[in-house]
Design a protein around this motif. Structure first.
Motif, PDB file in Angstrom:
ATOM      1  N   GLY A  10       0.813  -1.198   0.000  1.00 49.72           N
ATOM      2  CA  GLY A  10       0.000   0.000   0.000  1.00 49.72           C
ATOM      3  C   GLY A  10       0.847   1.249   0.000  1.00 49.72           C
ATOM      4  O   GLY A  10       2.058   1.196  -0.245  1.00 49.72           O
ATOM      5  N   LEU A  11       0.198   2.368   0.297  1.00 58.33           N
ATOM      6  CA  LEU A  11       0.861   3.665   0.357  1.00 58.33           C
ATOM      7  C   LEU A  11       1.170   4.007   1.811  1.00 58.33           C
ATOM      8  O   LEU A  11       0.287   3.910   2.676  1.00 58.33           O
ATOM      9  CB  LEU A  11      -0.050   4.732  -0.253  1.00 58.33           C
ATOM     10  CG  LEU A  11       0.418   6.186  -0.155  1.00 58.33           C
ATOM     11  CD1 LEU A  11       1.716   6.393  -0.935  1.00 58.33           C
ATOM     12  CD2 LEU A  11      -0.668   7.123  -0.648  1.00 58.33           C
ATOM     13  N   VAL A  12       2.400   4.397   2.068  1.00 55.41           N
ATOM     14  CA  VAL A  12       2.810   4.746   3.426  1.00 55.41           C
ATOM     15  C   VAL A  12       3.727   5.958   3.355  1.00 55.41           C
ATOM     16  O   VAL A  12       4.444   6.148   2.371  1.00 55.41           O
ATOM     17  CB  VAL A  12       3.501   3.547   4.111  1.00 55.41           C
ATOM     18  CG1 VAL A  12       4.776   3.156   3.376  1.00 55.41           C
ATOM     19  CG2 VAL A  12       3.774   3.808   5.579  1.00 55.41           C
ATOM     20  N   GLN A  13       3.698   6.766   4.382  1.00 53.44           N
ATOM     21  CA  GLN A  13       4.560   7.945   4.427  1.00 53.44           C
ATOM     22  C   GLN A  13       5.987   7.555   4.804  1.00 53.44           C
ATOM     23  O   GLN A  13       6.196   6.525   5.478  1.00 53.44           O
ATOM     24  CB  GLN A  13       4.018   8.946   5.444  1.00 53.44           C
ATOM     25  CG  GLN A  13       2.701   9.581   5.035  1.00 53.44           C
ATOM     26  CD  GLN A  13       2.273  10.691   5.979  1.00 53.44           C
ATOM     27  OE1 GLN A  13       2.775  10.779   7.098  1.00 53.44           O
ATOM     28  NE2 GLN A  13       1.360  11.532   5.541  1.00 53.44           N
ATOM     29  N   THR A 117       4.389   1.663  -1.923  1.00 50.01           N
ATOM     30  CA  THR A 117       4.734   3.024  -2.322  1.00 50.01           C
ATOM     31  C   THR A 117       4.971   3.862  -1.079  1.00 50.01           C
ATOM     32  O   THR A 117       4.093   3.934  -0.200  1.00 50.01           O
ATOM     33  CB  THR A 117       3.616   3.656  -3.159  1.00 50.01           C
ATOM     34  OG1 THR A 117       3.368   2.848  -4.316  1.00 50.01           O
ATOM     35  CG2 THR A 117       4.006   5.064  -3.604  1.00 50.01           C
ATOM     36  N   VAL A 118       6.157   4.437  -1.001  1.00 51.56           N
ATOM     37  CA  VAL A 118       6.520   5.284   0.134  1.00 51.56           C
ATOM     38  C   VAL A 118       6.580   6.719  -0.363  1.00 51.56           C
ATOM     39  O   VAL A 118       7.459   7.083  -1.148  1.00 51.56           O
ATOM     40  CB  VAL A 118       7.861   4.863   0.748  1.00 51.56           C
ATOM     41  CG1 VAL A 118       8.153   5.706   1.993  1.00 51.56           C
ATOM     42  CG2 VAL A 118       7.864   3.381   1.082  1.00 51.56           C
ATOM     43  N   SER A 119       5.628   7.514   0.089  1.00 51.38           N
ATOM     44  CA  SER A 119       5.527   8.885  -0.401  1.00 51.38           C
ATOM     45  C   SER A 119       4.724   9.731   0.579  1.00 51.38           C
ATOM     46  O   SER A 119       3.811   9.238   1.241  1.00 51.38           O
ATOM     47  CB  SER A 119       4.840   8.894  -1.771  1.00 51.38           C
ATOM     48  OG  SER A 119       4.640  10.226  -2.211  1.00 51.38           O
ATOM     49  N   SER A 120       5.086  11.005   0.639  1.00 51.44           N
ATOM     50  CA  SER A 120       4.328  11.925   1.472  1.00 51.44           C
ATOM     51  C   SER A 120       3.241  12.613   0.660  1.00 51.44           C
ATOM     52  O   SER A 120       2.484  13.426   1.187  1.00 51.44           O
ATOM     53  CB  SER A 120       5.260  12.968   2.095  1.00 51.44           C
ATOM     54  OG  SER A 120       5.991  13.630   1.093  1.00 51.44           O
TER      55      SER A 120
END
Length: 120
Positions: A10-13, A117-120
Protein backbone atom coordinates in the motif's frame (compact mmCIF):
# COMPACT_ATOMS: atom_id res chain seq x y z
CA UNK A 1 -1.27 -25.83 -8.75
CA UNK A 2 0.94 -24.31 -6.08
CA UNK A 3 0.26 -20.70 -5.28
CA UNK A 4 1.92 -17.86 -3.38
CA UNK A 5 -0.30 -14.85 -2.68
CA UNK A 6 1.14 -11.62 -1.29
CA UNK A 7 -0.83 -9.02 0.61
CA UNK A 8 -0.24 -6.01 2.82
CA UNK A 9 1.21 -3.56 0.33
CA UNK A 10 0.00 0.00 0.00
CA UNK A 11 0.86 3.66 0.36
CA UNK A 12 2.81 4.75 3.43
CA UNK A 13 4.56 7.94 4.43
CA UNK A 14 8.34 8.09 4.83
CA UNK A 15 9.31 6.73 8.23
CA UNK A 16 6.23 4.53 8.37
CA UNK A 17 5.81 0.78 8.60
CA UNK A 18 4.12 -2.02 6.72
CA UNK A 19 3.90 -5.76 7.10
CA UNK A 20 3.69 -7.91 4.01
CA UNK A 21 2.30 -11.42 4.07
CA UNK A 22 2.72 -14.27 1.62
CA UNK A 23 0.31 -17.16 1.98
CA UNK A 24 1.28 -20.43 0.35
CA UNK A 25 -1.06 -23.14 -0.78
CA UNK A 26 -0.66 -26.62 -2.21
CA UNK A 27 2.99 -26.91 -1.21
CA UNK A 28 4.75 -28.47 1.77
CA UNK A 29 5.54 -25.01 3.06
CA UNK A 30 7.83 -26.07 5.90
CA UNK A 31 10.22 -27.63 3.39
CA UNK A 32 10.68 -24.42 1.42
CA UNK A 33 13.24 -21.68 1.76
CA UNK A 34 11.30 -18.44 1.39
CA UNK A 35 12.43 -15.06 0.17
CA UNK A 36 11.19 -11.57 -0.56
CA UNK A 37 12.40 -9.74 -3.64
CA UNK A 38 11.57 -6.30 -4.91
CA UNK A 39 11.62 -4.56 -8.25
CA UNK A 40 11.42 -0.83 -8.79
CA UNK A 41 10.43 0.61 -12.19
CA UNK A 42 13.28 0.30 -14.66
CA UNK A 43 15.43 -1.71 -12.26
CA UNK A 44 16.31 -5.33 -11.77
CA UNK A 45 14.61 -7.56 -9.24
CA UNK A 46 16.68 -7.60 -6.05
CA UNK A 47 16.73 -9.99 -3.12
CA UNK A 48 15.49 -8.25 0.03
CA UNK A 49 15.47 -11.00 2.66
CA UNK A 50 15.35 -14.77 2.92
CA UNK A 51 14.54 -17.37 5.54
CA UNK A 52 15.46 -21.01 5.25
CA UNK A 53 13.26 -23.95 6.12
CA UNK A 54 15.27 -24.15 9.33
CA UNK A 55 14.65 -20.51 10.19
CA UNK A 56 18.00 -18.94 9.33
CA UNK A 57 17.66 -15.44 7.93
CA UNK A 58 19.62 -13.25 5.56
CA UNK A 59 19.14 -9.61 4.57
CA UNK A 60 20.27 -7.28 1.86
CA UNK A 61 22.50 -4.52 3.23
CA UNK A 62 20.01 -1.85 2.24
CA UNK A 63 17.34 -3.22 4.63
CA UNK A 64 19.41 -4.49 7.54
CA UNK A 65 18.09 -3.17 10.81
CA UNK A 66 14.84 -1.99 9.23
CA UNK A 67 13.17 -5.11 7.81
CA UNK A 68 12.47 -8.46 9.46
CA UNK A 69 11.53 -11.68 7.71
CA UNK A 70 9.68 -14.39 9.62
CA UNK A 71 7.58 -17.44 8.92
CA UNK A 72 4.70 -19.31 10.49
CA UNK A 73 4.69 -22.87 9.22
CA UNK A 74 1.35 -23.59 10.89
CA UNK A 75 -0.21 -20.87 8.73
CA UNK A 76 1.88 -21.54 5.61
CA UNK A 77 2.81 -17.87 5.62
CA UNK A 78 5.98 -15.81 5.42
CA UNK A 79 6.06 -12.19 6.54
CA UNK A 80 8.16 -9.13 5.87
CA UNK A 81 7.94 -6.45 8.54
CA UNK A 82 9.21 -3.16 7.18
CA UNK A 83 10.05 -0.21 9.40
CA UNK A 84 11.50 3.24 8.79
CA UNK A 85 10.41 3.07 5.18
CA UNK A 86 12.08 5.38 2.71
CA UNK A 87 11.11 6.51 -0.77
CA UNK A 88 13.83 4.23 -2.11
CA UNK A 89 11.83 1.25 -0.79
CA UNK A 90 9.08 1.94 -3.31
CA UNK A 91 8.77 -1.17 -5.47
CA UNK A 92 6.70 -4.22 -6.24
CA UNK A 93 7.52 -6.84 -3.62
CA UNK A 94 7.49 -10.48 -4.63
CA UNK A 95 7.41 -13.63 -2.56
CA UNK A 96 9.53 -16.57 -3.73
CA UNK A 97 9.64 -20.13 -2.49
CA UNK A 98 12.28 -22.71 -3.33
CA UNK A 99 12.80 -26.31 -2.37
CA UNK A 100 15.72 -28.52 -3.28
CA UNK A 101 14.90 -32.04 -4.30
CA UNK A 102 17.24 -34.98 -4.75
CA UNK A 103 20.12 -34.30 -7.06
CA UNK A 104 20.01 -30.89 -8.69
CA UNK A 105 16.26 -30.61 -9.02
CA UNK A 106 14.49 -27.60 -7.60
CA UNK A 107 10.86 -26.68 -7.14
CA UNK A 108 10.24 -22.95 -7.06
CA UNK A 109 7.34 -20.54 -7.24
CA UNK A 110 6.78 -16.78 -7.43
CA UNK A 111 3.90 -14.75 -6.15
CA UNK A 112 2.19 -12.10 -8.24
CA UNK A 113 3.66 -9.20 -6.28
CA UNK A 114 2.30 -6.43 -4.09
CA UNK A 115 2.98 -2.73 -4.59
CA UNK A 116 4.63 -0.73 -1.83
CA UNK A 117 4.73 3.02 -2.32
CA UNK A 118 6.52 5.28 0.13
CA UNK A 119 5.53 8.88 -0.40
CA UNK A 120 4.33 11.93 1.47
Amino acid sequence: QAQLVESGGGLVQPGGSLRLSCAASRITFSMYDMSWYRQAPGKERDLVASITSGGSTNYADFVKGRFTISRDNAKNTVYLSMNTLQSEDTAVYYCYGRRRLRGSSVLDYWGQGTQVTVSS
